[in-house]
Design a protein around this motif. Structure first.
Motif, PDB file in Angstrom:
ATOM      1  N   GLY A   1       0.806  -1.217   0.000  1.00 47.06           N
ATOM      2  CA  GLY A   1       0.000   0.000   0.000  1.00 47.06           C
ATOM      3  C   GLY A   1       0.835   1.260   0.000  1.00 47.06           C
ATOM      4  N   SER A   2       1.882   1.294   0.822  1.00 48.32           N
ATOM      5  CA  SER A   2       2.727   2.491   0.887  1.00 48.32           C
ATOM      6  C   SER A   2       3.499   2.687  -0.414  1.00 48.32           C
ATOM      7  CB  SER A   2       3.693   2.405   2.079  1.00 48.32           C
ATOM      8  OG  SER A   2       4.549   1.283   1.952  1.00 48.32           O
ATOM      9  N   SER A   3       3.848   1.581  -1.094  1.00 50.61           N
ATOM     10  CA  SER A   3       4.506   1.692  -2.399  1.00 50.61           C
ATOM     11  C   SER A   3       3.554   2.300  -3.425  1.00 50.61           C
ATOM     12  CB  SER A   3       4.979   0.309  -2.863  1.00 50.61           C
ATOM     13  OG  SER A   3       5.655   0.393  -4.091  1.00 50.61           O
ATOM     14  N   LEU A   4       2.297   1.873  -3.390  1.00 50.78           N
ATOM     15  CA  LEU A   4       1.289   2.469  -4.264  1.00 50.78           C
ATOM     16  C   LEU A   4       1.080   3.938  -3.925  1.00 50.78           C
ATOM     17  CD1 LEU A   4      -1.398  -0.384  -4.355  1.00 50.78           C
ATOM     18  CD2 LEU A   4       0.023   0.384  -6.267  1.00 50.78           C
ATOM     19  N   ALA A   5       1.085   4.254  -2.625  1.00 52.84           N
ATOM     20  CA  ALA A   5       0.875   5.637  -2.190  1.00 52.84           C
ATOM     21  C   ALA A   5       1.974   6.552  -2.710  1.00 52.84           C
ATOM     22  CB  ALA A   5       0.803   5.700  -0.665  1.00 52.84           C
ATOM     23  N   SER A   6       3.210   6.052  -2.737  1.00 56.71           N
ATOM     24  CA  SER A   6       4.322   6.884  -3.222  1.00 56.71           C
ATOM     25  C   SER A   6       4.118   7.245  -4.689  1.00 56.71           C
ATOM     26  CB  SER A   6       5.656   6.161  -3.030  1.00 56.71           C
ATOM     27  OG  SER A   6       5.735   5.013  -3.857  1.00 56.71           O
ATOM     28  N   ARG A   7       3.551   6.319  -5.470  1.00 55.74           N
ATOM     29  CA  ARG A   7       3.254   6.608  -6.876  1.00 55.74           C
ATOM     30  C   ARG A   7       2.116   7.616  -6.993  1.00 55.74           C
ATOM     31  NH1 ARG A   7       4.305   2.381 -11.001  1.00 55.74           N
ATOM     32  NH2 ARG A   7       5.958   1.019 -10.254  1.00 55.74           N
ATOM     33  N   LEU A   8       1.081   7.448  -6.181  1.00 55.69           N
ATOM     34  CA  LEU A   8      -0.066   8.350  -6.233  1.00 55.69           C
ATOM     35  C   LEU A   8       0.320   9.764  -5.824  1.00 55.69           C
ATOM     36  CD1 LEU A   8      -2.737   5.988  -4.600  1.00 55.69           C
ATOM     37  CD2 LEU A   8      -2.585   6.595  -7.020  1.00 55.69           C
ATOM     38  N   LEU A   9       1.124   9.864  -4.753  1.00 56.56           N
ATOM     39  CA  LEU A   9       1.500  11.180  -4.236  1.00 56.56           C
ATOM     40  C   LEU A   9       2.509  11.882  -5.137  1.00 56.56           C
ATOM     41  CD1 LEU A   9       1.796  10.228  -0.455  1.00 56.56           C
ATOM     42  CD2 LEU A   9       0.063  11.718  -1.461  1.00 56.56           C
ATOM     43  N   ALA A  10       3.223  11.116  -5.967  1.00 56.87           N
ATOM     44  CA  ALA A  10       4.209  11.721  -6.865  1.00 56.87           C
ATOM     45  C   ALA A  10       3.555  12.459  -8.022  1.00 56.87           C
ATOM     46  CB  ALA A  10       5.158  10.649  -7.402  1.00 56.87           C
ATOM     47  N   ARG A  11       2.279  12.181  -8.281  1.00 53.90           N
ATOM     48  CA  ARG A  11       1.564  12.823  -9.387  1.00 53.90           C
ATOM     49  C   ARG A  11       0.825  14.054  -8.865  1.00 53.90           C
ATOM     50  NH1 ARG A  11       2.403   7.721 -10.884  1.00 53.90           N
ATOM     51  NH2 ARG A  11       2.341   7.154 -13.096  1.00 53.90           N
ATOM     52  N   SER A  12       1.324  15.219  -9.206  1.00 52.58           N
ATOM     53  CA  SER A  12       0.727  16.465  -8.708  1.00 52.58           C
ATOM     54  C   SER A  12      -0.683  16.674  -9.242  1.00 52.58           C
ATOM     55  CB  SER A  12       1.612  17.660  -9.098  1.00 52.58           C
ATOM     56  OG  SER A  12       1.794  17.699 -10.511  1.00 52.58           O
ATOM     57  N   SER A  13      -0.998  16.047 -10.376  1.00 52.44           N
ATOM     58  CA  SER A  13      -2.341  16.208 -10.948  1.00 52.44           C
ATOM     59  C   SER A  13      -3.391  15.379 -10.225  1.00 52.44           C
ATOM     60  CB  SER A  13      -2.321  15.811 -12.432  1.00 52.44           C
ATOM     61  OG  SER A  13      -1.915  14.458 -12.580  1.00 52.44           O
ATOM     62  N   LEU A  14      -2.946  14.381  -9.444  1.00 48.61           N
ATOM     63  CA  LEU A  14      -3.873  13.505  -8.727  1.00 48.61           C
ATOM     64  C   LEU A  14      -3.994  13.986  -7.290  1.00 48.61           C
ATOM     65  CD1 LEU A  14      -5.607  10.937  -8.899  1.00 48.61           C
ATOM     66  CD2 LEU A  14      -3.584   9.628  -8.222  1.00 48.61           C
ATOM     67  N   LYS A  15      -5.202  14.351  -6.885  1.00 45.34           N
ATOM     68  CA  LYS A  15      -5.428  14.903  -5.550  1.00 45.34           C
ATOM     69  C   LYS A  15      -5.692  13.791  -4.536  1.00 45.34           C
ATOM     70  CE  LYS A  15      -4.956  18.964  -7.244  1.00 45.34           C
ATOM     71  NZ  LYS A  15      -3.647  19.643  -7.023  1.00 45.34           N
ATOM     72  N   VAL A  16      -5.010  13.882  -3.404  1.00 50.76           N
ATOM     73  CA  VAL A  16      -5.171  12.874  -2.354  1.00 50.76           C
ATOM     74  C   VAL A  16      -6.608  12.822  -1.853  1.00 50.76           C
ATOM     75  CG1 VAL A  16      -4.471  14.474  -0.530  1.00 50.76           C
ATOM     76  CG2 VAL A  16      -4.227  12.025  -0.171  1.00 50.76           C
ATOM     77  N   GLU A  17      -7.294  13.975  -1.845  1.00 48.19           N
ATOM     78  CA  GLU A  17      -8.685  14.019  -1.376  1.00 48.19           C
ATOM     79  C   GLU A  17      -9.612  13.198  -2.257  1.00 48.19           C
ATOM     80  OE1 GLU A  17      -6.513  17.677  -0.153  1.00 48.19           O
ATOM     81  OE2 GLU A  17      -6.891  16.722  -2.092  1.00 48.19           O
ATOM     82  N   SER A  18      -9.228  13.009  -3.518  1.00 44.08           N
ATOM     83  CA  SER A  18     -10.072  12.261  -4.456  1.00 44.08           C
ATOM     84  C   SER A  18      -9.879  10.757  -4.326  1.00 44.08           C
ATOM     85  CB  SER A  18      -9.785  12.709  -5.893  1.00 44.08           C
ATOM     86  OG  SER A  18     -10.060  14.079  -6.061  1.00 44.08           O
ATOM     87  N   TYR A  19      -8.619  10.293  -4.395  1.00 41.16           N
ATOM     88  CA  TYR A  19      -8.421   8.841  -4.410  1.00 41.16           C
ATOM     89  C   TYR A  19      -8.692   8.200  -3.046  1.00 41.16           C
ATOM     90  CZ  TYR A  19      -3.604   9.269  -2.479  1.00 41.16           C
ATOM     91  OH  TYR A  19      -2.507   9.515  -1.687  1.00 41.16           O
ATOM     92  N   MET A  20      -8.611   8.977  -1.957  1.00 48.32           N
ATOM     93  CA  MET A  20      -8.884   8.387  -0.646  1.00 48.32           C
ATOM     94  C   MET A  20     -10.356   8.020  -0.481  1.00 48.32           C
ATOM     95  SD  MET A  20      -6.199   7.728   0.956  1.00 48.32           S
ATOM     96  CE  MET A  20      -6.989   7.241   2.496  1.00 48.32           C
ATOM     97  N   GLN A  21     -11.251   8.637  -1.239  1.00 48.99           N
ATOM     98  CA  GLN A  21     -12.663   8.224  -1.207  1.00 48.99           C
ATOM     99  C   GLN A  21     -12.785   6.766  -1.611  1.00 48.99           C
ATOM    100  OE1 GLN A  21     -15.178  11.000  -3.467  1.00 48.99           O
ATOM    101  NE2 GLN A  21     -13.571  12.536  -3.279  1.00 48.99           N
TER     102      GLN A  21
END
Length: 460
Positions: A297-317
């Motif tokens: 999960g944390s490895s996936l999170a590092s990829r998600l957080l590296a993309r500035s266009s992807l907002k954490v508030e969106s994918y956490m839903q």
């Protein structure tokens, strides 16, 4: 041990390795040598702190049983730990903001070392003191270190996006790899070397002492608001006003409490869920598998957080919704799979399905930690960061104490169903938070533009 466990562990290991080795430039953040040095220092300290925590976890209950205490007495000891975290955590959080976050981190090391020392005594009162000290230390662990990191990161002028890199790496190592290694090391101390159930606590003290030396030698002090000489009551009121007046902070606190409350309840429930008829299951190996899932999960999170266009508030839903489904699986299997009444033996078909669901939940936990840290760094005001973060833990600790006190009063399916409902609520609140953030962004952008115009040279 059954082949099923090795297949799950092997598959997870392969996926984690593939994720880490296949990272491209889009999945990586370009940083500076100064930041890398700062990040590595923090991750080293955080890993040592988590090693001190993970070494103790599997042996606390077992140690109490070797001293002759029953389930009721042990339950009261655990309630004392969560209760002290609730009562004293907010106070020490406020003191961290006022007296210094580095000092609070040093206090964590000393307090937890003292808690480990009390494990050498079989006397109930001394063990109770140890649990109270451990509860205080837990509050410091989950607030002061993060508060110090965010303040120091900003003070040194590093890019805000780089903070997510530190969060994801700290969780990948501290909450994943270190947890697995700590479990194996503890097993060697207790079972292989026959040093007794108190030996992991002595080893934890050593790791904490090493971390203490590194903190003292390499960390600088930072504060919530060094110019503010408010007393504790005023700090509490200020934190409460900040939560009540800013919907983003209030929603973040509710989301955190709902998810972590479900997570800590899961910690108590997974063993009876997988072995309802006293089936023989490898607890240590399953724990290591859960931690490997968290690393995924944390490895996936590092990829998600590296993309500035992807907002954490969106994918956490989506992550919260998936978590809710995972913890509802024990309820599904109760109705869809015929339960076995045979005592003993290996894990059942229903248990295998639940184990896969629990691994998926742990992967969501691995995504949750760096993501919630990222949101906290964005929305919680710096001057009261530790205080507000410990405010968030009050409903969490109340919830866990209530669950511990009534753990035998409800069927396990009801408890899992309740956790699933809480996680669905977290998903709904996350959607609301995303909506509030989107509405506030145009105003924030306008304010930022106005500030740029004010600071621009007149002859530009």
């Amino acid at each position: 041990m059954e082949v099923f466990y090795f297949l799950v562990f092997g598959a997870l290991s392969a996926v984690v390795a593939a994720l880490e080795l296949s990272k491209t430039s889009k999945d990586r953040i370009t940083t500076s040598p100064a930041f890398n040095s700062f990040k590595n220092n923090y991750i080293l300290v955080y890993s040592l702190m988590m090693a001190g925590d993970w070494l103790q976890g599997p042996y606390v209950y077992y140690l109490y049983t070797t001293y002759g205490y029953g389930k009721g007495d042990i339950g009261h000891l655990f309630i004392a730990g969560f209760g002290s975290s609730m009562l004293f955590g907010t106070i020490v959080g406020s003191l961290a903001d006022k007296q210094g976050r580095k000092r609070a981190c040093v206090t964590y090391c000393i307090t937890y070392i003292l808690s480990c020392i009390t494990k050498h005594s079989p006397q109930y009162k001394i063990l109770m003191v140890g649990r109270i000290l451990g509860g205080i230390a837990t509050s410091l662990l989950f607030s002061s270190f993060e508060s110090w990191l965010v303040a120091e990161h900003n003070k040194r002028g590093f890019d805000q996006q780089w903070l997510s890199l530190t969060f994801s790496k700290a969780i990948f190592l501290g909450n994943g790899l270190v947890a697995i290694l700590a479990g194996l090391f503890g097993n060697v101390l207790v079972d292989t070397l026959n040093l007794g159930p108190v030996s992991p606590f002595d080893a934890a003290s050593c790791f904490l002492a090493i971390g203490l030396v590194i903190i003292q030698a390499s960390w600088t002090e930072n504060y919530g608001d060094p110019s503010d000489n408010k007393d504790l009551l005023t700090q509490f009121k200020g934190a409460a006003v900040a939560i009540a007046s800013d919907e983003k902070i209030a929603l973040l606190g509710a989301i955190q409490s709902l998810f972590e409350g479900s997570m800590y309840t899961f910690v108590f429930l997974w063993t009876p869920a997988l072995s309802p008829n006293s089936e023989e299951i490898p607890h240590g190996f399953i724990f290591a598998t859960f931690m490997l899932s968290s690393m995924l999960g944390s490895s996936l999170a590092s990829r998600l957080l590296a993309r500035s266009s992807l907002k954490v508030e969106s994918y956490m839903q989506i992550i919260f919704a998936i978590s809710a489904v995972c913890l509802f699986i024990p309820v599904f299997t109760t109705f869809l799979v015929t339960p076995s009444n045979q005592k003993g033996g290996g894990i059942t078909f229903s248990g295998c399905i639940q184990l896969l669901g629990f691994c998926a939940f742990e992967a969501c936990v691995g995504i949750f930690w760096p993501s919630i840290m990222k949101m906290r760094s964005q929305y919680i005001p710096e001057e009261a960061r530790s205080t507000i973060m410990n405010f968030f833990r009050i409903p969490l600790n109340i919830f866990v104490c209530v669950v511990l006190y009534n753990v035998d009063a409800f069927p396990i399916t009801v408890m899992f169903g309740m956790c699933s409902i809480f996680l669905f609520l977290a998903s709904i609140l996350q959607k609301r938070l995303s909506s509030v953030v989107e509405k506030s962004r145009p105003q924030d952008w306008t304010t930022h533009r106005e500030r740029e115009m004010e600071t621009a040279p007149l002859n530009a």
